[in-house]
Motif scaffolding. Structure first.
Motif, short mmCIF file in Angstrom:
data_model
loop_
_atom_site.label_atom_id
_atom_site.label_comp_id
_atom_site.label_asym_id
_atom_site.label_seq_id
_atom_site.Cartn_x
_atom_site.Cartn_y
_atom_site.Cartn_z
N HIS A 1 -15.14 -63.41 29.78
CA HIS A 1 -14.09 -62.56 29.22
C HIS A 1 -13.85 -61.36 30.13
CE1 HIS A 1 -12.88 -59.02 26.76
NE2 HIS A 1 -12.01 -59.88 26.29
N ALA B 1 -7.35 -64.38 24.99
CA ALA B 1 -8.44 -64.34 24.02
C ALA B 1 -7.91 -64.21 22.61
CB ALA B 1 -9.37 -63.17 24.34
N THR B 2 -8.60 -64.83 21.68
CA THR B 2 -8.29 -64.71 20.25
C THR B 2 -9.41 -63.92 19.58
OG1 THR B 2 -9.49 -66.69 19.61
CG2 THR B 2 -7.17 -66.98 20.30
N THR B 3 -9.18 -63.54 18.35
CA THR B 3 -10.22 -62.85 17.58
C THR B 3 -11.46 -63.71 17.47
OG1 THR B 3 -8.55 -61.61 16.35
CG2 THR B 3 -10.73 -61.77 15.35
N ASP B 4 -11.30 -65.01 17.25
CA ASP B 4 -12.46 -65.90 17.18
C ASP B 4 -13.24 -65.90 18.49
OD1 ASP B 4 -11.95 -66.61 14.55
OD2 ASP B 4 -10.96 -68.50 15.07
N ASP B 5 -12.52 -65.85 19.61
CA ASP B 5 -13.19 -65.81 20.92
C ASP B 5 -14.07 -64.56 21.04
OD1 ASP B 5 -11.85 -68.14 21.78
OD2 ASP B 5 -10.19 -66.95 22.60
N ARG C 1 -7.20 -68.63 29.26
CA ARG C 1 -6.14 -68.40 28.28
C ARG C 1 -6.34 -67.02 27.66
NH1 ARG C 1 -8.59 -68.79 23.50
NH2 ARG C 1 -10.39 -70.16 23.28
N THR D 1 -8.52 -61.88 28.33
CA THR D 1 -8.54 -63.25 28.85
C THR D 1 -9.94 -63.84 28.70
OG1 THR D 1 -6.84 -62.66 30.45
CG2 THR D 1 -8.13 -64.63 30.94
#
Length: 160
Positions: free
Chosen positions: A64, A8-12, A6, A53
């Motif tokens: 990542h 990527a988010t800031t948390d990731d 999926r 990603t």
């Protein structure tokens, strides 16, 4: 092993920042970063890239990558390829690269996908050719200590 991917988010990126085991390893996947890597460095770089990603294994982020260059109908260059240390050698990297290639070939109609790997990164150099990547060029660079090193550029053409 149920892998999924999926955006990527800031948390990731806070989690990904912990994937480098040492300065040398960080240099291989993010040569412009400084040790120790912070999520802020990843977040700032992500703003200049696309298709950031992550791969998840059982709901846990374990890999990542992103595109540092992309062109509709041209070449997409994958950057910041990293797999969490405890999941290396289990097919996660292969899944990540195949995912990025599929994105390049479908979303961007790319003719090719490229990656770059430092000459000292033997694991990386052995990883890419079985996935269809062929060395294309060698670029002179400097390593962490200022010594000469080689950045090897590899390319995979779209199968038509």
């Amino acid at each position: 092993m149920p892998l999924s991917h999926r955006a990527a988010t800031t948390d990731d990126l806070h989690r990904v920042a912990c994937f480098a085991l040492n300065p040398q390893e960080l240099f291989y996947w993010f040569p412009k970063a400084s040790w120790p890597l912070t999520a802020g460095q990843l977040i700032a770089t992500a703003a200049t890239r696309t298709e950031s990603t992550v791969v998840e294994l059982d709901g846990r982020v374990v890999a990542h990558a992103n595109f540092l260059r992309w062109a509709q109908g041209g070449d997409c260059a994958i950057g910041q390829v990293v797999v969490e240390p405890t999941t290396r050698g289990q097919g996660v990297g292969r899944y990540l690269i195949e995912t990025m290639c599929t994105t390049a070939f479908t979303r961007y109609a790319a003719r090719s996908v490229s990656v770059a790997c430092f000459s000292g990164n033997t694991a990386g150099l052995l990883f890419y050719p079985p996935l269809g990547f062929v060395p294309q060029a060698i670029e002179a660079r400097r390593d962490l200590h200022g010594a000469p090193t080689a950045l090897i550029h590899l390319r995979r053409l779209r199968a038509d």
